[in-house]
Write an enzyme that holds these catalytic residues in place. Structure first.
Site, short mmCIF file in Angstrom:
data_model
loop_
_atom_site.label_atom_id
_atom_site.label_comp_id
_atom_site.label_asym_id
_atom_site.label_seq_id
_atom_site.Cartn_x
_atom_site.Cartn_y
_atom_site.Cartn_z
N GLY A 125 0.84 -1.04 -0.15
CA GLY A 125 -0.10 -0.05 -0.11
C GLY A 125 0.70 1.18 0.00
O GLY A 125 1.88 1.17 -0.47
N GLU A 126 0.52 2.30 0.53
CA GLU A 126 1.08 3.64 0.52
C GLU A 126 1.00 4.22 -0.64
O GLU A 126 1.46 5.60 -0.59
CB GLU A 126 2.44 3.45 1.09
N GLY A 127 0.59 3.27 -1.72
CA GLY A 127 0.87 4.15 -3.04
C GLY A 127 2.15 3.69 -3.78
O GLY A 127 2.53 4.19 -4.68
#
Lengths: 350, 350
Positions: free
Chosen positions: A315-317
């Site tokens: 995640g997080e981008g």
């Protein structure tokens, strides 16, 4: 509610004429037709989004939104809720994976608190807190309808203020417990069974996994969210950061800005946006195929084909940052390559 | 022959201790263990190649080698042989796909003529011509054994002179007809049938495709190349640029420099190197899964897992350029991310 309604209304279909012209140009570049596969498709899709046969990417922004989840008290996560706050500080200090990858691809990271359970003191953090974490949705609705709308509109506002003319933006997330919310949302909207859309998140064991599936099933039986009503789904089993990312997606599409969804959570945000206005899919690039199995189901639902497949589940981008670079490569091919006539290359023998 | 022998002899196994330390460091970075999937594996592999637990990439070079193929006179290609020369000029003018993508990932492109059928006047071109195209291998051997060795050694020399301390290099190719040579080499070395390893190259129709398979089968029956003798295979059905790329691969491995193979042709070059010394596989990253079906078979043979899957089938080093950026991302994760203790992030609840 007005901001949300206006944003949805402003989303136009992509420009098929620009796409046609981009395709013609691709076919005149010094390479066999179609030999750059997905890079060619990416450039054509972006032409449609920008309404320009020769699209351009000068600036890139990653929106990484954080929020906490009341459901964590059921013991379905490998990490405690405090980690959400700790990781937000890590983002702001530049030491997290998203910072490293954003620097690598030359993108700016915008970090916002949509609903972390504690207060975070940091001048660079955008605070649009809708609540101190959601409620435990196996007992009561995660949030009110008003909060769901507020969180989406917070995402719209953050986008409008922070995108600063960027042509490509990405969605990123941080929130302990947010795969549980995402699985519940995915099941409610796509109609797939909880066990089909639930994975192991940050890495839980067999027992916690079975509990996670049971809890999602219980919550859906308790609240009976209406899958065609995205606000209903969000209010019953959603997350503040997920709602915020839906807002970013809608705002980007309404500005003809391409959106790169990351993994399961941010794509769930995109799914909420898609449920509010199906046209947004044409503005979305799916960065990668996450290890979380619900992700694939959402991508199928939105008819999106992921660009990368690197077994990511952070995640997080992070996956979106890498995909941004591939998208940029596709655009540069269209902009910078020589044409057959220009370079004096014979087109074909057949 | 001495240069080739010495180069092969200098290739050492990768450093498993450095890999172990890199793995430990990955597990201490602020993310769930293994959550960056292939990025983590890439960084660990590079640690082994460089013999350094925290590997580094400062410079990147793409070696794009060109050569012509006598087999083209059989009508098995969509383009005439002149296109090889025209495309070399396009490379030197910076207008080809490889130039665009190399600029995008900040890599230098070294273009060399290993056996183009005409002369090319251009000061920036490295000329190590072993012949003016190979012979038509359905009638006679493509080259002599001496020429095969000469072409590999030309690749070694070009690498040694041009890599200039780069930590990551890529293989690229240009040569009308070279998928036919690659399919024949692949069949001879892996033992798979011609129809299993033959694709449509730059885009030939059904009739030309059947002819291509028939010609490969005929050539293999005529010459009976010995699959364990890479020089024998090269001399009977090879190409000068393919041999040169095998030389680059060997030279890079002997200098502990990581090699990124591109599509079917350059990976065939890597396969030749692997047949000469199986240890080289540990120095190779497979950039992507090409549309050419023989590519997958070579990757399996060498036990390599491709990084990207973008439906590419262009060659030139284009897929390798994109993969270089992903490899660099993996290395930066290992080098630049904060550790749990350093960032004050709780490790796990379980």
């Amino acid at each position: 509610m007005e901001l949300l309604k206006d944003t949805i209304k402003r989303i136009e279909p992509v420009d098929s004429e620009a796409m046609e012209k981009a395709r013609e140009r691709q076919d005149d570049l010094t390479k066999p037709r179609g030999s750059l596969g997905k890079l060619e498709e990416i450039s054509i899709k972006l032409a449609g989004i920008q309404g320009n046969a020769i699209p351009e990417i000068k600036n890139k922004v990653i929106f990484t939104f954080a929020g906490d989840h009341g459901i964590v008290e059921e013991g379905i996560s490998a990490y405690p809720s405090e980690v959400t706050k700790q990781m937000v500080l890590n983002f702001l200090n530049g030491g997290a994976a998203i910072n490293v990858l954003a620097r690598h691809v030359n993108a700016r990271v915008v970090v916002a608190d949509l609903g972390v359970s504690g207060d975070i003191e940091a001048p660079e953090l955008i605070v649009k807190k809708v609540g101190y974490g959601t409620k435990n949705f196996v007992r009561e609705p995660a949030m009110t309808r008003a909060q769901a709308v507020e969180a989406i509109e917070a995402g719209i506002e953050i986008f409008n203020k922070q995108f600063r003319g960027a042509e490509l933006i990405a969605l990123g997330d941080m929130g302990i417990g947010n795969t549980t919310s995402s699985s519940a949302i995915c099941s409610a909207i796509t109609g797939r069974a909880p066990e089909e859309v639930t994975g192991r998140g940050t890495g839980i064991g067999e027992e916690a996994y079975r509990k996670k599936v049971t809890i999602i099933r219980k919550a859906l039986e308790l609240h009976k969210p209406e899958g065609r009503d995205a606000i209903d789904v969000l209010s019953k089993v959603g997350g503040f950061e997920i709602a915020g990312l839906a807002g970013v997606t809608l705002a980007a599409a309404s500005n003809r800005v391409a959106v790169v969804s990351d993994g399961f959570i941010s794509t769930t945000g995109a799914l909420i946006a898609h449920t509010l206005n199906p046209d947004v899919s044409d503005y979305i690039f799916a960065a990668h195929r996450s290890v979380e199995k619900g992700h694939e189901i959402i991508l199928e639902h939105m008819k999106l084909e992921p660009i990368l497949d690197l077994n990511l589940r952070l995640g997080e981008g992070t996956g979106a940052a890498l995909a941004m670079s591939i998208i940029e490569a596709g655009v540069k091919i269209l902009r910078e390559m020589a044409t057959f006539s220009g370079a004096g290359v014979s087109k074909t023998v057949e």
